[in-house]
Enzyme design. Structure first.
Site, short mmCIF file in Angstrom:
data_model
loop_
_atom_site.label_atom_id
_atom_site.label_comp_id
_atom_site.label_asym_id
_atom_site.label_seq_id
_atom_site.Cartn_x
_atom_site.Cartn_y
_atom_site.Cartn_z
N VAL A 1 5.74 -9.79 5.35
CA VAL A 1 5.69 -11.16 4.80
C VAL A 1 6.97 -11.57 4.06
O VAL A 1 7.11 -12.73 3.68
CB VAL A 1 4.48 -11.39 3.86
N GLY B 1 -4.73 -3.14 3.36
CA GLY B 1 -4.75 -2.43 2.08
C GLY B 1 -6.17 -2.32 1.54
O GLY B 1 -7.14 -2.75 2.18
N PHE B 2 -6.27 -1.78 0.35
CA PHE B 2 -7.56 -1.58 -0.30
C PHE B 2 -8.26 -2.93 -0.55
O PHE B 2 -9.32 -3.22 0.01
CB PHE B 2 -7.31 -0.80 -1.59
N TYR C 1 7.58 -4.00 -10.17
CA TYR C 1 6.27 -4.60 -9.87
C TYR C 1 5.96 -5.72 -10.85
O TYR C 1 5.65 -6.85 -10.47
CB TYR C 1 5.20 -3.52 -9.94
N ASN D 1 7.51 -17.26 0.85
CA ASN D 1 7.11 -17.55 2.23
C ASN D 1 5.66 -18.04 2.32
O ASN D 1 5.38 -18.99 3.03
CB ASN D 1 7.28 -16.30 3.11
N ASN E 1 2.25 -4.99 7.15
CA ASN E 1 3.31 -4.22 7.85
C ASN E 1 3.06 -2.72 7.71
O ASN E 1 3.89 -1.91 8.09
CB ASN E 1 4.70 -4.57 7.31
N GLY F 1 -0.50 -0.02 3.44
CA GLY F 1 -1.84 -0.18 4.02
C GLY F 1 -2.04 0.80 5.17
O GLY F 1 -1.09 1.46 5.60
N ALA G 1 -2.46 -12.75 -5.64
CA ALA G 1 -2.94 -11.59 -6.40
C ALA G 1 -1.92 -11.26 -7.48
O ALA G 1 -0.86 -10.71 -7.21
CB ALA G 1 -3.11 -10.41 -5.45
#
Ligand code: UDP
Length: 328
Positions: free
Chosen positions: A58, A11-12, A146, A100, A33, A37, A115
């Site tokens: 994940v 990802g970024f 989110y 996990n 995955n 990304g 994050a």
């Protein structure tokens, strides 16, 4: 040599973290995955002797052979468009995925940095946002998947810290931008820059009086790195406190790029936070961190990146499902 696992490595933020830790002489294991990304973001690391990549989701059990010293959990969709497109995955990566990586950190006796986000503050009633503000989040709104996953993530992380003694760090990331952002992720900087490059008008949502504060990627990575190696386990805001309204920002981007685009107004998405600006007193004091890259410099670098993309990338369908996001 110390070894770090970075989830969301393609990802970024994740790909920039891989670069940072390789530059600092770590052995880096990246995991992704590719749901949001892109292999392109880590293509330059393919033959790096200290980098390995594991394609894995994940939210499924994570198996890592050998020792691990640090884990950075950066896997997650991160744009309002993605929350609508893949809401269940968004919830799962913040909850099951976090569980996990916490289990993995406990088993490996590794230090884990997660994050988190300014979205834990929701549409904030306190301004600028300090870490002790509990937030104003709508759990069932379009961003709820989110925001609530990230809030759960923080709770789970604190529980593992308090109950199991896992060494944890929590960064609350405010709007961050730079090269490798996904052009079609719907967020304001790729959206505006893409529109300029395609010769379209800039779509300002609402009347554009809502504010954001944009942090350049290099500053963000520097802050995260410092937090990981600090001894502070409570959440820390990392972001640039220079606040600007979205309308002024649209004007600034047009001027900066000599763009011919005009500004058009569209409906304000549901639960779009009206004000956002980090209070970074804590980061200054505890990490001795302040952002160094001003917005104009950062925007120029970012625009160069978007300019370098192929036409195919530039014209990829944007805003799938977008009406759903706007509708009340
Ligand atoms: N925005 C906009 N036009 C766009 C995309 C976004 O005016 O084409 C606005 C959006 O409504 C929000 C701000 O820009 O107020 C930042 O949006 P973004 O999706 O980048 O991230 P957010 O901070 O809302 O998570």
């Amino acid at each position: 040599m110390e070894r770090v696992l970075i989830t969301g490595a393609a990802g970024f933020l994740g790909s920039h973290l891989c670069d940072k830790f390789l530059n600092e002489n770590f052995q880096v294991t990246g995991m992704d995955n590719y749901i949001t990304g892109s292999p392109k973001n880590i293509a330059h690391l393919k033959s790096h002797p200290r980098f390995e990549f594991i394609e894995h989701d994940v939210t499924k059990y994570i198996n890592i052979d050998g020792k691990l010293d640090y884990i950075l959990h950066f896997a997650s969709p991160a744009s309002p468009i993605d929350y609508l497109r893949i809401p269940i995955q968004t919830l799962k990566v913040g909850s099951l995925g976090t569980h996990n990586v916490l289990g993995l950190a406990k088993a490996k006796k590794a230090r884990l940095l997660i994050a988190s986000t300014s979205e834990v503050y929701g549409d904030p009633l306190v301004h600028p946002q300090t870490e002790d503000y509990f937030g104003n989040v709508n759990p069932i709104g379009p961003r709820g998947v989110y925001d609530e996953a990230k809030r759960f993530q923080e709770a789970m992380t604190m529980a593992y810290h308090n109950f199991h003694g896992v060494e944890t760090r929590i960064v609350r990331i405010f709007n961050t931008y730079g090269p490798r952002m996904r052009l079609n992720d719907g967020r304001v900087i790729p959206a505006f820059m893409g529109q300029i490059l395609r010769g379209e008008n800039l779509t300002v949502f609402g009347n554009g009086s809502q504010t954001r504060s944009f942090c350049y990627i290099d500053d963000q990575i520097d802050g995260i790195f410092k937090l990981l190696f600090s001894d502070y386990h409570l959440p820390v805001n990392i972001g640039n406190p220079e606040e600007i309204s979205i309308l002024d920002f649209a004007k600034e981007i047009i001027a900066l790029t000599n763009g011919k685009s005009k500004i058009i107004f569209k409906e304000l998405p549901v639960n779009d936070p009206l004000q956002r600006c980090p209070d970074i007193t804590k980061a200054k004091k505890i990490l001795n961190w302040t952002p160094k890259v001003d917005r104009i410099t950062g925007m120029k670098r970012t625009f160069e990146y978007f300019k370098s993309l192929s036409d195919e990338e530039l014209y990829k369908t944007q805003y799938k499902n977008f009406d759903k996001y706007i509708k009340k």
